[in-house]
Structures are given as C-alpha cells and as structure tokens.
Design a protein around this motif. Structure first.
Motif, mmCIF file in Angstrom:
data_model
loop_
_atom_site.group_PDB
_atom_site.id
_atom_site.type_symbol
_atom_site.label_atom_id
_atom_site.label_comp_id
_atom_site.label_asym_id
_atom_site.label_seq_id
_atom_site.Cartn_x
_atom_site.Cartn_y
_atom_site.Cartn_z
ATOM 1 N N GLY A 93 0.800 -1.212 0.000
ATOM 2 C CA GLY A 93 0.000 0.000 0.000
ATOM 3 C C GLY A 93 0.834 1.262 0.000
ATOM 4 O O GLY A 93 2.059 1.233 -0.167
ATOM 5 N N GLU A 94 0.158 2.380 0.189
ATOM 6 C CA GLU A 94 0.802 3.688 0.267
ATOM 7 C C GLU A 94 0.197 4.451 1.432
ATOM 8 O O GLU A 94 -0.960 4.244 1.800
ATOM 9 N N ALA A 95 0.994 5.344 2.003
ATOM 10 C CA ALA A 95 0.531 6.091 3.174
ATOM 11 C C ALA A 95 1.052 7.509 3.133
ATOM 12 O O ALA A 95 2.151 7.770 2.634
ATOM 13 N N ASN A 96 0.263 8.418 3.668
ATOM 14 C CA ASN A 96 0.732 9.761 3.968
ATOM 15 C C ASN A 96 1.179 9.770 5.423
ATOM 16 O O ASN A 96 0.419 9.377 6.318
ATOM 17 N N LEU A 97 2.402 10.193 5.656
ATOM 18 C CA LEU A 97 2.956 10.265 6.997
ATOM 19 C C LEU A 97 3.188 11.716 7.365
ATOM 20 O O LEU A 97 3.836 12.456 6.625
#
Length: 437
Positions: A93-97
C-alpha cells in the motif's frame, strides 16, 4: 589480529561443548515469536505486537518487539507519539505520513518498500488515502528506550473515549483557555466518544478531531501539534501533578536548541529509504540478499538497528553462518521453508518449518541457515540489533571460514587429514546462497 579473532569465533562454534546450559522444553518456544498481543483494534484497522520469548532473551544482546499495523482504505491512525524508537516498513500500500521534525511538520508520501525511522517522543500520524487497498506496515519497537521495563506506551493526541486523548485529562476550563475556544467547541472535540486510534475518514460521519485535523493547512497542523504538546509540558511544570512519564518524550521532541541543531546537522530524519529499489548486495542463480545499515541510511543509527531482505529460489539455502555483531528478527513475507539454529555447544536449538507470516529470532553468534521449500521460493525480511555492517561469517561455501583456515591446524581440530578435509570442501563453488542438493 582479525584472522585470529575469526578463528577463535569459528573454534568456539565448532568445539565449545557444554559451555552453556541448554533450556529444557519445547524447542520452537524459544526462537519463534508466538502469542501476538493486540494493542489497537477498531473497524478501521488494528495493530498487534509480538514479543521475544522470555527464555530466548538470555541469549540476546538486545530484544525488541515486532509490530504489525493494518489500516483499511480511507483511514487515519491519529496523531500520537511513543516512548520508543520506531522503524516502519511499508509492506503493502501507500501512506501519507505526518511527522514532527525540529519543530516543523514534515509530510511525506510513502510507498511499498519504503523504510522510515521515527525517533522516540516525536509526534506522527498515518493516513491511508487509497480507495481500495489495505495498508500493511511492519515495524520494530525497541523496549529498551521505553518508560516501562518490557513494553511501550502510546500517547494519543487524539482518539476519544476508547483511546483517550492526552488532552481529555485536562479540565474543560484549561483547554478553553489554552486553545482560545468556546467551552462547547472544546467539549465537542476532546470529550466526544470516537472510534479509537484508527478511524475512518468518512465525510458522512460526524467530524472528529482526526478529520478536522487533516482538513487544516500544513502550517495549522504544525501549530496544533506543537501547542497540544507544549501546553501539556507547561501544565506539568506549573502544577507538578503530571506523571514523570511525560517528561522523557517531550524533552526528546522539544530539547535544547544546541541538541536540536546537532541532530539536524548529523542526520536528516525527513528522508525515507526504499528497500525494494535497492540493488542486492549479493546475487546468484539461487537468490539474493540485501542489508541496510547506518552507513547507507543514517537514521538507523539512532535506534541502532539494521534491516535485511532475502530471497531464495525453490530448494536453495542460505549457507550456514554466524552473525558476529547482531541478533536477527525475521518475518517470512512469502513462501515456506525451514529454519535451523544450532547452540554454540553444537547441539540443535531448533529445526522447524516456517511459512508466510511466521516470525523468528536468531541470537548473535548462533550458527543458523534458512532453506526454501522445493515447492517454491522463500522471501523474508527483518531487523538486526546493530546499525553497523554485520559481516556474517559463513561456515560453508566457497568463502567459508573452513576454506579460509584450511590447513593442518584445522584438520587436526576436526580429527581428519588435510587431504580429506580439502576433498570435502572443494566441490562447493557457490557462496552465501547455495543451490538445492
């Protein structure tokens, strides 16, 4: 001097019979990590943690916990900080941190394969903005930096009744003055029941602290995170009623200016490193291996943790070897195979099958190897307890210690002729990752 040290290590592994007491009981209870503990569970996601078995810790230079975070699409892991260093690996997946770094909010987009280090006491949050994909994160948790002896603590800036916000412990009048907001507004944000630390970002629901927070501009988010944390520290200093447990994480984030400047100049905490994009350190027809240390990715030097990633083709094996600098914590990402670990006295520590999802521990100095199933490849990832280059010592293969020390002394130690020993060692032309038998 280097050869003498290596020879002594080798002879210790081969010849040190009875040097330590071998624990009784089921062998895989020591080196496989069982009994996951769920620390967060909501409709929008969960986090569970695996700890090293207590009987295994006597063999380890350091022990750590391995954490697994799963977040549903369009969900938020609310702003919080930990009393431990955290290394996160984006498995899928992908995430905004969002991450506080030197009093500034850094917002990054992390993709599959990315590594990121979050120092203890630094406020952060995750958002899974993807529409149709779960976010899977693997992380290392070092309890040695925690306020507790064998655990870690999460300090939630937002979270509601199921996972109370730090600020909900203050009286409404204090928050009303601190945020210059009306009593009604403060109570609607900090005292309402929410869904816990992982929540959906569904606009159809009543706006929560989390959704309101993400709707802010970057500068406003930054100011809110600073103010939330600093107001707590000021209240503690004035009334001396807050637990001592607040001090350590807050001083980590808002330390003296010279400490902050030194940290900023030496390590750039805002940089991520993608493990999947990195070329293997070793590759042959039977697999490959990667190892990431603090020399290549400086943020790893803070928690003093290394990272490794290994792929074996069907039936192949990592040659039996010893890690002289670090213990290893491994997670099987794909496939199945076997794990074999040997005590320094030459007796079997564990010989077991491993499969996708299994976690294992290999103590420093213990000889071991992994073998892929004949039915398909084996892939595993993990953390080591040192940010220095590990430099494993191989006990078989073309670059093994046996070949390095091939001579009358080694032959005599093994009770065979030098000719017999040479004849046994010469056929294997491969190194590090060996072909199927």
């Amino acid at each position: 001097m280097g050869k003498t040290t290596t020879l002594l290590l080798f002879l210790l592994v081969l010849l040190c019979h009875g040097a330590m007491a071998i624990p009784e009981g089921k062998e895989d209870s020591l080196f496989l990590m069982h009994s996951p503990k769920r620390v967060v569970k909501t409709d929008a996601g969960e986090m569970y943690v695996l700890k090293t078995q207590s009987g295994c810790r006597r063999f380890l230079d350091r022990h750590m916990h391995i954490g697994f975070i799963t977040m549903e699409p369009k969900s938020l892991f609310v702003p919080h900080y930990l009393d431990t260093n955290l290394i996160i690996f984006i498995r899928k997946g992908e995430a905004n941190l969002g991450f506080m770094y030197d009093d500034e909010l850094v917002e990054k987009r992390l993709k599959t394969g990315d590594l990121y280090v979050i120092p203890s006491g630094s406020a952060f949050y995750f958002v899974n903005t993807e529409e149709g994909q779960r976010l899977h994160i693997i992380c290392s948790i070092d309890p040695s930096t925690s306020l507790g002896l064998d655990t870690f603590h999460s300090f939630y800036i937002g979270g509601g009744a199921n996972s109370p916000s730090l600020l909900s412990g203050f009286a409404p009048a204090i928050l009303e003055a601190a945020f210059n907001e009306t009593r009604m507004e403060v109570e609607s944000i900090f005292y309402t029941e929410l869904d816990g630390p992982i929540m959906y970002m569904d606009d159809s629901r009543v706006p929560s602290l989390g959704t309101k927070f993400l709707q802010l501009e970057k500068e406003e988010k930054e100011q809110h995170l600073k103010k939330m944390l600093l107001d707590q520290e000021e209240e503690k200093e004035e009334e001396h009623q807050t637990s001592r447990s607040w001090r350590k994480p807050l001083e980590t984030v808002f330390g003296k200016v010279n400490e902050k400047t030194e940290r900023k100049n030496s390590i750039d905490w805002s940089v991520a490193k993608n493990l999947y994009d990195r070329k293997p350190d070793f590759r042959n027809d039977y697999g490959w291996s990667k190892a990431l240390d603090g020399g290549e990715y400086p943020p790893l030097t803070k928690p003093d943790i290394g990272v490794f990633h290994v792929y074996l083709t069907a039936g192949s094996m990592v040659a039996p070897h010893v890690n002289p600098r670090a213990s290893e914590y491994g997670i099987v990402l794909k496939g199945s195979g076997e794990l074999h670990i040997v005590y320094p006295n030459g007796s079997k520590a564990i010989s077991t099958e491993i499969k996708q999802g299994d976690e294992f521990v290999v103590p420093r100095y213990f000889p071991f190897c992994q073998i892929a199933s004949k039915d398909g490849p084996l892939e595993f990832f993990g953390f080591s307890t040192s940010a220095r280059e590990n430099k494993p010592q191989f006990l078989a293969g073309s670059v093994s210690l046996l070949r390095t020390f091939l001579g009358p002394q080694l032959a005599a130690a093994l009770g065979v002729s030098q000719y017999t020993l040479r004849r046994a060692l010469d056929p294997q032309d491969e190194a590090v990752i060996l072909p199927p038998p």
